[in-house]
Scaffold this active site. Structure first.
Site, PDB file in Angstrom:
ATOM      1  N   ILE A 181      39.501  46.159  19.573  1.00 54.56           N
ATOM      2  CA  ILE A 181      38.953  47.308  18.945  1.00 54.56           C
ATOM      3  C   ILE A 181      37.903  47.552  19.978  1.00 54.56           C
ATOM      4  O   ILE A 181      37.192  48.593  19.918  1.00 54.56           O
ATOM      5  CB  ILE A 181      38.516  46.904  17.510  1.00 54.56           C
TER       6      ILE A 181
ATOM      7  N   ARG B  67      49.173  39.127  45.893  1.00 47.98           N
ATOM      8  CA  ARG B  67      49.895  38.229  45.277  1.00 47.98           C
ATOM      9  C   ARG B  67      50.749  38.800  44.236  1.00 47.98           C
ATOM     10  O   ARG B  67      50.283  38.487  42.958  1.00 47.98           O
ATOM     11  CB  ARG B  67      48.975  37.050  44.712  1.00 47.98           C
TER      12      ARG B  67
ATOM     13  N   LYS C 244      47.876  43.138  35.993  1.00 51.03           N
ATOM     14  CA  LYS C 244      48.599  42.094  36.712  1.00 51.03           C
ATOM     15  C   LYS C 244      49.082  42.320  38.196  1.00 51.03           C
ATOM     16  O   LYS C 244      49.316  41.387  39.056  1.00 51.03           O
ATOM     17  CB  LYS C 244      50.097  41.739  35.765  1.00 51.03           C
TER      18      LYS C 244
ATOM     19  N   GLY D 162      41.666  45.667  32.510  1.00 52.09           N
ATOM     20  CA  GLY D 162      41.818  46.039  31.121  1.00 52.09           C
ATOM     21  C   GLY D 162      40.842  47.400  31.032  1.00 52.09           C
ATOM     22  O   GLY D 162      40.012  47.447  31.634  1.00 52.09           O
TER      23      GLY D 162
ATOM     24  N   ASP E 162      30.038  41.633  33.272  1.00 53.62           N
ATOM     25  CA  ASP E 162      29.801  40.623  34.104  1.00 53.62           C
ATOM     26  C   ASP E 162      30.096  40.883  35.483  1.00 53.62           C
ATOM     27  O   ASP E 162      30.379  39.803  36.167  1.00 53.62           O
ATOM     28  CB  ASP E 162      30.876  39.523  33.399  1.00 53.62           C
TER      29      ASP E 162
ATOM     30  N   ASP F 260      35.597  42.801  38.105  1.00 55.22           N
ATOM     31  CA  ASP F 260      35.793  41.770  38.885  1.00 55.22           C
ATOM     32  C   ASP F 260      37.023  41.333  39.759  1.00 55.22           C
ATOM     33  O   ASP F 260      37.108  41.410  40.979  1.00 55.22           O
ATOM     34  CB  ASP F 260      34.982  40.521  38.519  1.00 55.22           C
ATOM     35  N   GLY F 261      38.104  41.254  38.844  1.00 54.18           N
ATOM     36  CA  GLY F 261      39.121  41.170  39.313  1.00 54.18           C
ATOM     37  C   GLY F 261      40.008  42.084  40.051  1.00 54.18           C
ATOM     38  O   GLY F 261      40.696  41.973  41.128  1.00 54.18           O
TER      39      GLY F 261
ATOM     40  N   MET G  12      34.558  39.783  22.329  1.00 57.05           N
ATOM     41  CA  MET G  12      35.057  39.479  23.721  1.00 57.05           C
ATOM     42  C   MET G  12      33.745  39.257  24.612  1.00 57.05           C
ATOM     43  O   MET G  12      33.041  39.063  24.290  1.00 57.05           O
ATOM     44  CB  MET G  12      35.980  40.591  24.188  1.00 57.05           C
ATOM     45  N   GLY G  13      34.020  39.292  25.947  1.00 56.46           N
ATOM     46  CA  GLY G  13      33.185  39.180  27.098  1.00 56.46           C
ATOM     47  C   GLY G  13      33.581  38.185  28.039  1.00 56.46           C
ATOM     48  O   GLY G  13      32.897  37.611  28.908  1.00 56.46           O
ATOM     49  N   ARG G  14      34.908  37.315  28.025  1.00 54.94           N
ATOM     50  CA  ARG G  14      35.328  36.181  28.641  1.00 54.94           C
ATOM     51  C   ARG G  14      34.301  35.090  28.943  1.00 54.94           C
ATOM     52  O   ARG G  14      33.873  34.646  27.934  1.00 54.94           O
ATOM     53  CB  ARG G  14      35.689  36.843  30.281  1.00 54.94           C
TER      54      ARG G  14
ATOM     55  N   ARG H 116      37.587  47.430  23.066  1.00 50.32           N
ATOM     56  CA  ARG H 116      37.901  48.243  24.121  1.00 50.32           C
ATOM     57  C   ARG H 116      38.574  49.677  23.909  1.00 50.32           C
ATOM     58  O   ARG H 116      38.491  50.569  24.795  1.00 50.32           O
ATOM     59  CB  ARG H 116      39.148  47.431  24.917  1.00 50.32           C
TER      60      ARG H 116
ATOM     61  N   ASP I  71      32.841  43.610  29.632  1.00 50.93           N
ATOM     62  CA  ASP I  71      32.082  42.287  29.671  1.00 50.93           C
ATOM     63  C   ASP I  71      30.711  42.545  30.198  1.00 50.93           C
ATOM     64  O   ASP I  71      29.882  41.502  30.214  1.00 50.93           O
ATOM     65  CB  ASP I  71      32.964  41.387  30.316  1.00 50.93           C
TER      66      ASP I  71
ATOM     67  N   THR J  35      33.789  47.358  33.012  1.00 50.97           N
ATOM     68  CA  THR J  35      34.119  46.383  32.149  1.00 50.97           C
ATOM     69  C   THR J  35      33.421  46.308  30.992  1.00 50.97           C
ATOM     70  O   THR J  35      32.049  46.561  31.071  1.00 50.97           O
ATOM     71  CB  THR J  35      34.059  45.037  32.653  1.00 50.97           C
TER      72      THR J  35
HETATM   73  O1  F6P Z   1      37.605  41.940  30.624  1.00 52.30           O
HETATM   74  C1  F6P Z   1      37.858  42.534  29.429  1.00 52.30           C
HETATM   75  C2  F6P Z   1      38.528  41.929  28.494  1.00 52.30           C
HETATM   76  O2  F6P Z   1      38.567  42.777  27.304  1.00 52.30           O
HETATM   77  C3  F6P Z   1      37.984  40.395  28.006  1.00 52.30           C
HETATM   78  O3  F6P Z   1      36.689  40.750  27.190  1.00 52.30           O
HETATM   79  C4  F6P Z   1      39.067  39.919  27.133  1.00 52.30           C
HETATM   80  O4  F6P Z   1      38.790  38.562  27.228  1.00 52.30           O
HETATM   81  C5  F6P Z   1      40.334  40.273  27.955  1.00 52.30           C
HETATM   82  O5  F6P Z   1      40.002  41.419  28.792  1.00 52.30           O
HETATM   83  C6  F6P Z   1      41.463  40.382  27.119  1.00 52.30           C
HETATM   84  O6  F6P Z   1      42.451  40.902  28.269  1.00 52.30           O
HETATM   85  P1  F6P Z   1      43.953  41.344  27.493  1.00 52.30           P
HETATM   86  O7  F6P Z   1      43.705  42.863  27.380  1.00 52.30           O
HETATM   87  O8  F6P Z   1      44.819  41.021  28.850  1.00 52.30           O
HETATM   88  O9  F6P Z   1      44.201  40.658  26.351  1.00 52.30           O
END
Ligand code: F6P
Length: 383
Positions: free
Chosen positions: A293, A85, A80, A17, A149, A123-124, A189-191, A295, A147, A145
């Site tokens: 918003i 994978r 993605k 993201g 995290d 991290d992803g 947000m923040g997962r 991001r 987040d 990020t």
């Molecule tokens: O990791 C950043 C983040 O904005 C998270 O806070 C949120 O859960 C996720 O990405 C949203 O992802 P997407 O843009 O795929 O909806």
């Protein structure tokens, strides 16, 4: 592995993201590479997807001039495309078919004569980079990020801008809550991490902060709000992290995408909390979901500075012989850690974090049974 003195070309990609500050890093990497080391920079488009599909373009001074203040990423991103994978289609039952396309990425590196890649991501993205590092591609990671995290670093760029955006939104909710004597619930947000909720909640003086790391009790939240509505100022602000959950309950999943390395998208807890507050307290309650918003838009000054430092340091780490490292900030100093150590892990808010203690001290509720410790204003005491 190419020795530092023989490095001629470096790739750069932004994965996962997007967040404010990506362009500051791309600019710093490019300028440092060209000015300090005389090496070429190749931009890889749309994260690992561009590496899989060999979509690249050279980055020059001109390409990165004027991008410091711009939100998003001039290279594009993708959350993605995982090389080990990668979804190549769907079977007759609509199930995704995955293939390991690491070799295609290595082929792109060879074709573009890349001696190393600067991978800017969370991290992803670091987890996607790990198999390439093991396959011999030299990758230097930069922690990105909103987040905040990522394991190994005390801060990621993008976080402080997201906090500023969320704080501004909460400030605005404050005045309308006051006018209408309402409860305003704002989902951020923040997962699985509550960093954005904690920081924006404290910065905006929110009354209740609900974090994924502290399971909440709706009775405690409602008692607290009832007392604020009755004997306090007559309105309340509740900030809820998208990953927060009630004790004994579970997180709310908004969507599931099996083709994504992180298939779960959280969302919806704000509405549930608002509904329950209204039902239990009778106070008129509204919900705002801040969403993307947080991001978007230009990075604040702190993220421009952090992104510039990280970009510069990533190049320096590479040119000092770093292999498979991620640049980090620790105790306010820039250093680097093993990328494989940081990949795929999450740094959560410790429930005894000093900011939580301070917030409890001034009477903020975290919706749990821990007392705020306040001896003064009864309206702020969680019982
Ligand atoms: O990791 C950043 C983040 O904005 C998270 O806070 C949120 O859960 C996720 O990405 C949203 O992802 P997407 O843009 O795929 O909806």
């Amino acid at each position: 592995m190419t020795p530092p003195s023989a490095i001629r070309r470096v790739g750069v990609l932004t994965g996962g993201g997007d967040c404010p500050g990506l362009n500051a890093v791309i600019r710093a990497v490019t300028k440092t590479a060209i000015r300090m080391h005389g090496i070429e920079v190749i931009g890889i488009e749309d994260g690992f997807l561009g590496l899989i599909e060999n979509r690249t373009r050279p980055l020059t001074f001109k390409d990165v001039s004027g991008i410091l203040t711009r939100g998003g990423t001039v290279l594009g991103s993708h959350n993605k495309a995982n090389p080990s994978r990668y979804c190549v289609g769907h079977d007759g039952h609509g199930q995704p078919i995955f293939r390991d396309v690491t070799e295609r990425c290595i082929d792109t590196c060879v074709r573009n004569r890349l001696d190393a890649i600067i991978v800017i991501g969370g991290d992803g993205t670091m987890a996607c980079a790990a198999p390439l590092v093991r396959a011999g591609v030299n990758i230097i990671g930069v922690p990105k990020t909103i987040d905040n995290d990522l394991v190994g670093t005390e801060i990621t760029f993008g976080f402080l801008t997201a906090v500023a955006t969320a704080t501004d939104a909460l400030d605005r909710l404050h005045s309308t809550a006051d006018s209408h004597h309402r409860v305003m619930v704002c989902e951020v947000m923040g997962r699985n991490a509550g960093w954005i909720a904690l920081h924006s909640g404290v910065a905006s003086g929110s009354d209740v902060i609900l974090l994924p790391e502290i399971a909440f009790d709706l009775d405690v939240v409602s008692d607290y709000i009832r007392s604020r509505m009755r004997s306090g100022p007559g309105f309340a602000i509740v900030v809820v992290a998208e990953g927060a959950k009630p004790a004994g309950g579970h997180q709310i999943i908004a969507r599931h995408d099996p083709t994504s390395p992180d298939p779960v998208r959280l969302g919806g807890i704000g509405h549930l909390v608002a509904q329950e507050i209204e039902k239990r307290t009778g106070a008129e309650t509204r919900t705002t979901v801040l969403g993307h918003i947080q991001r978007g838009g230009p990075p604040i000054a702190a993220d421009r500075i952090l992104g510039t430092n990280f970009g510069y340091y990533a190049l320096e780490t590479l040119m000092k012989g770093g292999v498979g490292r991620m640049v980090v900030r620790e105790n306010n100093l820039f250093t680097d850690v093993d990328l494989l150590f940081a990949a795929g892990k999450q740094r959560l808010v410790p429930p005894n974090h000093p900011l939580i203690e301070a917030a409890r001290g001034i009477g903020t509720s975290f919706g749990d049974h821990v007392s705020s410790g306040s001896r003064g204003e009864s309206a702020a005491v969680v019982v």
